[in-house]
Write a protein that holds these residues in place. Structure first.
Motif, mmCIF file in Angstrom:
data_model
loop_
_atom_site.group_PDB
_atom_site.id
_atom_site.type_symbol
_atom_site.label_atom_id
_atom_site.label_comp_id
_atom_site.label_asym_id
_atom_site.label_seq_id
_atom_site.Cartn_x
_atom_site.Cartn_y
_atom_site.Cartn_z
ATOM 1 N N ALA A 1 -16.594 0.723 20.989
ATOM 2 C CA ALA A 1 -15.931 -0.405 21.655
ATOM 3 C C ALA A 1 -15.122 -1.231 20.668
ATOM 4 O O ALA A 1 -13.955 -1.563 20.916
ATOM 5 C CB ALA A 1 -16.962 -1.280 22.358
ATOM 6 N N ASN A 2 -15.724 -1.568 19.543
ATOM 7 C CA ASN A 2 -15.022 -2.384 18.548
ATOM 8 C C ASN A 2 -13.777 -1.688 18.024
ATOM 9 O O ASN A 2 -12.731 -2.314 17.845
ATOM 10 C CB ASN A 2 -15.958 -2.734 17.389
ATOM 11 C CG ASN A 2 -17.030 -3.712 17.796
ATOM 12 O OD1 ASN A 2 -16.874 -4.484 18.738
ATOM 13 N ND2 ASN A 2 -18.146 -3.673 17.092
ATOM 14 N N THR A 3 -13.876 -0.406 17.791
ATOM 15 C CA THR A 3 -12.730 0.355 17.273
ATOM 16 C C THR A 3 -11.604 0.393 18.297
ATOM 17 O O THR A 3 -10.442 0.172 17.954
ATOM 18 C CB THR A 3 -13.162 1.778 16.878
ATOM 19 O OG1 THR A 3 -14.194 1.680 15.888
ATOM 20 C CG2 THR A 3 -12.003 2.574 16.317
ATOM 21 N N ILE B 1 -10.872 -0.412 27.130
ATOM 22 C CA ILE B 1 -12.255 0.065 27.200
ATOM 23 C C ILE B 1 -12.988 -0.609 28.341
ATOM 24 O O ILE B 1 -12.923 -1.823 28.510
ATOM 25 C CB ILE B 1 -12.993 -0.102 25.859
ATOM 26 C CG1 ILE B 1 -14.373 0.524 25.931
ATOM 27 C CG2 ILE B 1 -13.032 -1.546 25.413
ATOM 28 C CD1 ILE B 1 -14.908 1.002 24.616
ATOM 29 N N ILE B 2 -13.656 0.214 29.137
ATOM 30 C CA ILE B 2 -14.386 -0.246 30.314
ATOM 31 C C ILE B 2 -15.865 0.036 30.115
ATOM 32 O O ILE B 2 -16.253 1.176 29.854
ATOM 33 C CB ILE B 2 -13.883 0.467 31.589
ATOM 34 C CG1 ILE B 2 -12.390 0.201 31.786
ATOM 35 C CG2 ILE B 2 -14.700 0.055 32.806
ATOM 36 C CD1 ILE B 2 -11.749 1.034 32.877
ATOM 37 N N GLY B 3 -16.688 -0.993 30.248
ATOM 38 C CA GLY B 3 -18.129 -0.847 30.129
ATOM 39 C C GLY B 3 -18.806 -0.852 31.491
ATOM 40 O O GLY B 3 -18.374 -1.554 32.400
ATOM 41 N N TYR C 1 -17.500 3.648 28.943
ATOM 42 C CA TYR C 1 -18.746 3.874 28.221
ATOM 43 C C TYR C 1 -19.822 2.949 28.756
ATOM 44 O O TYR C 1 -19.612 2.222 29.718
ATOM 45 C CB TYR C 1 -18.519 3.687 26.710
ATOM 46 C CG TYR C 1 -18.623 2.257 26.226
ATOM 47 C CD1 TYR C 1 -19.565 1.902 25.277
ATOM 48 C CD2 TYR C 1 -17.802 1.256 26.735
ATOM 49 C CE1 TYR C 1 -19.678 0.596 24.838
ATOM 50 C CE2 TYR C 1 -17.900 -0.036 26.302
ATOM 51 C CZ TYR C 1 -18.850 -0.371 25.352
ATOM 52 O OH TYR C 1 -18.967 -1.668 24.933
ATOM 53 N N GLY C 2 -20.983 2.930 28.129
ATOM 54 C CA GLY C 2 -22.147 2.206 28.627
ATOM 55 C C GLY C 2 -22.109 0.699 28.549
ATOM 56 O O GLY C 2 -22.990 0.035 29.095
ATOM 57 N N GLY C 3 -21.138 0.122 27.873
ATOM 58 C CA GLY C 3 -20.985 -1.328 27.845
ATOM 59 C C GLY C 3 -21.736 -2.057 26.751
ATOM 60 O O GLY C 3 -21.690 -3.282 26.685
ATOM 61 N N GLY C 4 -22.406 -1.328 25.865
ATOM 62 C CA GLY C 4 -23.241 -1.950 24.844
ATOM 63 C C GLY C 4 -22.487 -2.482 23.647
ATOM 64 O O GLY C 4 -21.345 -2.129 23.391
ATOM 65 N N ASN C 5 -23.188 -3.348 22.902
ATOM 66 C CA ASN C 5 -22.600 -3.961 21.711
ATOM 67 C C ASN C 5 -23.290 -3.525 20.428
ATOM 68 O O ASN C 5 -23.028 -4.068 19.371
ATOM 69 C CB ASN C 5 -22.633 -5.493 21.833
ATOM 70 C CG ASN C 5 -24.047 -6.055 21.912
ATOM 71 O OD1 ASN C 5 -25.029 -5.313 21.870
ATOM 72 N ND2 ASN C 5 -24.157 -7.352 22.054
#
Length: 100
Positions: free
Chosen positions: A52-54, A62-64, A40-44
């Protein structure tokens, strides 16, 4: 042939409907439950951060992929399995597909 990874495109905001966030979390759980790596895009922030958190909370991979300008603004998620800094949005999209 089993799916090993998938690119998820979603926003850095939650959107106007709470269902967007709920469904982003459900998709992330499903992918993690099936041992599918998420790229995914790597955002927080927003839906990206929720995905990402899930994935991380459920022990997934998960790869950003994030452009340098967003990294400079500190929008990247810390603690991802991998985080790749790229030159710009064009390279970001190409790399998202390459990582799949």
């Amino acid at each position: 042939m089993a799916i090993k990874s998938i690119a998820v495109f979603c926003g850095s905001k939650n959107g106007n409907n709470p269902l967007y966030l709920q469904h982003a979390i459900e998709v992330a759980k499903f992918l993690t439950d099936h041992q599918i790596t998420v790229v995914y895009g790597g955002g927080n922030k927003g839906l990206m951060g929720a995905v990402a958190n899930t994935v991380l909370q459920h022990g997934g991979r998960i790869i950003g992929v994030m452009p340098k300008v967003l990294m400079d603004w500190e929008h990247q998620h810390v603690g991802l399995t991998e985080l790749h800094e790229v030159a710009d949005m064009h390279v970001r999209k190409a790399m998202l597909f390459e990582k799949m």
